[in-house]
Design a protein around this motif. Structure first.
Motif, PDB file in Angstrom:
ATOM      1  N   ALA A  13       0.833  -1.204   0.000  1.00  0.00           N
ATOM      2  CA  ALA A  13       0.000   0.000   0.000  1.00  0.00           C
ATOM      3  C   ALA A  13       0.866   1.252   0.000  1.00  0.00           C
ATOM      4  CB  ALA A  13      -0.938   0.003   1.203  1.00  0.00           C
ATOM      5  N   GLY A  14       2.041   1.171   0.605  1.00  0.00           N
ATOM      6  CA  GLY A  14       2.956   2.306   0.615  1.00  0.00           C
ATOM      7  C   GLY A  14       3.728   2.452  -0.687  1.00  0.00           C
ATOM      8  N   GLN A  15       4.072   1.330  -1.299  1.00  0.00           N
ATOM      9  CA  GLN A  15       4.875   1.353  -2.525  1.00  0.00           C
ATOM     10  C   GLN A  15       4.012   1.511  -3.786  1.00  0.00           C
ATOM     11  OE1 GLN A  15       8.151   1.262  -3.115  1.00  0.00           O
ATOM     12  NE2 GLN A  15       8.770   1.089  -0.985  1.00  0.00           N
ATOM     13  N   LEU A  16       2.831   0.913  -3.761  1.00  0.00           N
ATOM     14  CA  LEU A  16       1.940   0.859  -4.928  1.00  0.00           C
ATOM     15  C   LEU A  16       2.651   0.283  -6.163  1.00  0.00           C
ATOM     16  CD1 LEU A  16      -0.159   4.116  -4.533  1.00  0.00           C
ATOM     17  CD2 LEU A  16      -0.772   1.766  -3.908  1.00  0.00           C
ATOM     18  N   ASN A  17       3.513  -0.700  -5.887  1.00  0.00           N
ATOM     19  CA  ASN A  17       4.230  -1.402  -6.951  1.00  0.00           C
ATOM     20  C   ASN A  17       4.670  -2.741  -6.369  1.00  0.00           C
ATOM     21  OD1 ASN A  17       6.830  -2.265  -8.308  1.00  0.00           O
ATOM     22  ND2 ASN A  17       6.193  -0.601  -9.673  1.00  0.00           N
ATOM     23  N   PHE A  18       4.162  -3.844  -6.925  1.00  0.00           N
ATOM     24  CA  PHE A  18       4.475  -5.159  -6.357  1.00  0.00           C
ATOM     25  C   PHE A  18       5.949  -5.533  -6.501  1.00  0.00           C
ATOM     26  CE2 PHE A  18       0.111  -7.515  -6.222  1.00  0.00           C
ATOM     27  CZ  PHE A  18      -0.288  -6.680  -5.190  1.00  0.00           C
ATOM     28  N   LEU A  19       6.593  -5.149  -7.593  1.00  0.00           N
ATOM     29  CA  LEU A  19       7.996  -5.497  -7.769  1.00  0.00           C
ATOM     30  C   LEU A  19       8.864  -4.798  -6.729  1.00  0.00           C
ATOM     31  CD1 LEU A  19      10.110  -7.049  -9.316  1.00  0.00           C
ATOM     32  CD2 LEU A  19      10.247  -5.150 -10.931  1.00  0.00           C
ATOM     33  N   ARG A  20       8.667  -3.502  -6.540  1.00  0.00           N
ATOM     34  CA  ARG A  20       9.444  -2.767  -5.513  1.00  0.00           C
ATOM     35  C   ARG A  20       9.124  -3.286  -4.116  1.00  0.00           C
ATOM     36  NH1 ARG A  20       8.564   3.028  -7.991  1.00  0.00           N
ATOM     37  NH2 ARG A  20       6.514   2.471  -7.278  1.00  0.00           N
ATOM     38  N   THR A  21       7.854  -3.632  -3.883  1.00  0.00           N
ATOM     39  CA  THR A  21       7.462  -4.172  -2.577  1.00  0.00           C
ATOM     40  C   THR A  21       8.179  -5.482  -2.318  1.00  0.00           C
ATOM     41  OG1 THR A  21       5.292  -3.115  -2.684  1.00  0.00           O
ATOM     42  CG2 THR A  21       5.519  -4.978  -1.179  1.00  0.00           C
ATOM     43  N   ALA A  22       8.175  -6.366  -3.308  1.00  0.00           N
ATOM     44  CA  ALA A  22       8.842  -7.661  -3.166  1.00  0.00           C
ATOM     45  C   ALA A  22      10.329  -7.473  -2.907  1.00  0.00           C
ATOM     46  CB  ALA A  22       8.618  -8.515  -4.408  1.00  0.00           C
ATOM     47  N   GLU A  23      10.957  -6.542  -3.621  1.00  0.00           N
ATOM     48  CA  GLU A  23      12.381  -6.269  -3.403  1.00  0.00           C
ATOM     49  C   GLU A  23      12.621  -5.754  -1.986  1.00  0.00           C
ATOM     50  OE1 GLU A  23      13.286  -3.565  -6.574  1.00  0.00           O
ATOM     51  OE2 GLU A  23      13.508  -5.189  -8.044  1.00  0.00           O
ATOM     52  N   THR A  58      -8.112  -0.262  -3.615  1.00  0.00           N
ATOM     53  CA  THR A  58      -9.550  -0.144  -3.833  1.00  0.00           C
ATOM     54  C   THR A  58     -10.130   0.628  -2.650  1.00  0.00           C
ATOM     55  OG1 THR A  58     -10.033  -2.179  -2.631  1.00  0.00           O
ATOM     56  CG2 THR A  58      -9.642  -2.379  -5.019  1.00  0.00           C
ATOM     57  N   ALA A  59     -11.395   0.929  -2.710  1.00  0.00           N
ATOM     58  CA  ALA A  59     -12.050   1.615  -1.589  1.00  0.00           C
ATOM     59  C   ALA A  59     -11.929   0.764  -0.324  1.00  0.00           C
ATOM     60  CB  ALA A  59     -13.514   1.892  -1.915  1.00  0.00           C
ATOM     61  N   TYR A  60     -12.103  -0.561  -0.456  1.00  0.00           N
ATOM     62  CA  TYR A  60     -11.970  -1.419   0.718  1.00  0.00           C
ATOM     63  C   TYR A  60     -10.535  -1.422   1.217  1.00  0.00           C
ATOM     64  CZ  TYR A  60     -12.538  -5.123   4.058  1.00  0.00           C
ATOM     65  OH  TYR A  60     -12.567  -5.824   5.238  1.00  0.00           O
ATOM     66  N   GLY A  61      -9.566  -1.445   0.308  1.00  0.00           N
ATOM     67  CA  GLY A  61      -8.161  -1.403   0.703  1.00  0.00           C
ATOM     68  C   GLY A  61      -7.847  -0.144   1.488  1.00  0.00           C
ATOM     69  N   GLU A  62      -8.402   0.983   1.055  1.00  0.00           N
ATOM     70  CA  GLU A  62      -8.202   2.250   1.759  1.00  0.00           C
ATOM     71  C   GLU A  62      -8.812   2.215   3.155  1.00  0.00           C
ATOM     72  OE1 GLU A  62      -9.368   5.623  -0.573  1.00  0.00           O
ATOM     73  OE2 GLU A  62      -8.094   5.011  -2.254  1.00  0.00           O
ATOM     74  N   GLN A  63      -9.962   1.554   3.292  1.00  0.00           N
ATOM     75  CA  GLN A  63     -10.604   1.445   4.609  1.00  0.00           C
ATOM     76  C   GLN A  63      -9.863   0.476   5.507  1.00  0.00           C
ATOM     77  OE1 GLN A  63     -14.574   0.244   3.508  1.00  0.00           O
ATOM     78  NE2 GLN A  63     -15.343   2.340   3.627  1.00  0.00           N
ATOM     79  N   PHE A  64      -9.311  -0.583   4.937  1.00  0.00           N
ATOM     80  CA  PHE A  64      -8.635  -1.630   5.695  1.00  0.00           C
ATOM     81  C   PHE A  64      -7.252  -1.189   6.180  1.00  0.00           C
ATOM     82  CE2 PHE A  64      -6.445  -5.958   5.521  1.00  0.00           C
ATOM     83  CZ  PHE A  64      -7.060  -6.455   6.668  1.00  0.00           C
ATOM     84  N   LEU A  65      -6.559  -0.359   5.396  1.00  0.00           N
ATOM     85  CA  LEU A  65      -5.188   0.038   5.693  1.00  0.00           C
ATOM     86  C   LEU A  65      -4.999   0.643   7.089  1.00  0.00           C
ATOM     87  CD1 LEU A  65      -2.244   0.295   4.830  1.00  0.00           C
ATOM     88  CD2 LEU A  65      -2.863   2.435   3.664  1.00  0.00           C
ATOM     89  N   PRO A  66      -5.811   1.592   7.543  1.00  0.00           N
ATOM     90  CA  PRO A  66      -5.584   2.157   8.881  1.00  0.00           C
ATOM     91  C   PRO A  66      -5.678   1.107   9.999  1.00  0.00           C
ATOM     92  CG  PRO A  66      -7.133   3.516   7.660  1.00  0.00           C
ATOM     93  CD  PRO A  66      -6.905   2.285   6.855  1.00  0.00           C
ATOM     94  N   TYR A  67      -6.541   0.117   9.851  1.00  0.00           N
ATOM     95  CA  TYR A  67      -6.658  -0.939  10.848  1.00  0.00           C
ATOM     96  C   TYR A  67      -5.398  -1.794  10.872  1.00  0.00           C
ATOM     97  CZ  TYR A  67     -11.583   0.261  11.134  1.00  0.00           C
ATOM     98  OH  TYR A  67     -12.768   0.943  11.312  1.00  0.00           O
TER      99      TYR A  67
END
Length: 81
Positions: A13-23, A58-67
């Motif tokens: 969620a912070g990177q918004l890029n799966f390749l950079r996240t995986a690295e 997604t909207a759900y992802g945005e709601q889930f992230l703070p939790y």
């Protein structure tokens, strides 16, 4: 739902890029994608919209992230004691 899945979600969620996240997490990109997919299946919702290499919450992802952020911060705080 595992702690790893939550860490992966928060980082993605912070990177918004799966390749950079995986690295950053030092895991393979397919492992990251699979883990996020399993979390989405368990929750019954999509957390990310994927378009080529770009992802967005997604909207759900945005709601889930703070939790997720609060939960992991609390666990990190407890581990530091």
């Amino acid at each position: 739902m595992t702690l790893n899945q939550l860490y992966y979600f928060r980082t993605a969620a912070g990177q918004l890029n799966f390749l950079r996240t995986a690295e950053q997490l030092m895991i393979s990109q397919p492992s990251l994608s699979y883990s996020i997919s399993e979390l989405e299946k368990e929750l019954g919702v999509k957390l990310f919209e994927k378009e080529n290499r770009k992802i967005s919450l997604t909207a759900y992802g945005e709601q889930f992230l703070p939790y997720v952020q609060r939960s992991l911060a609390l666990l990190d705080e407890g581990a530091a004691v």
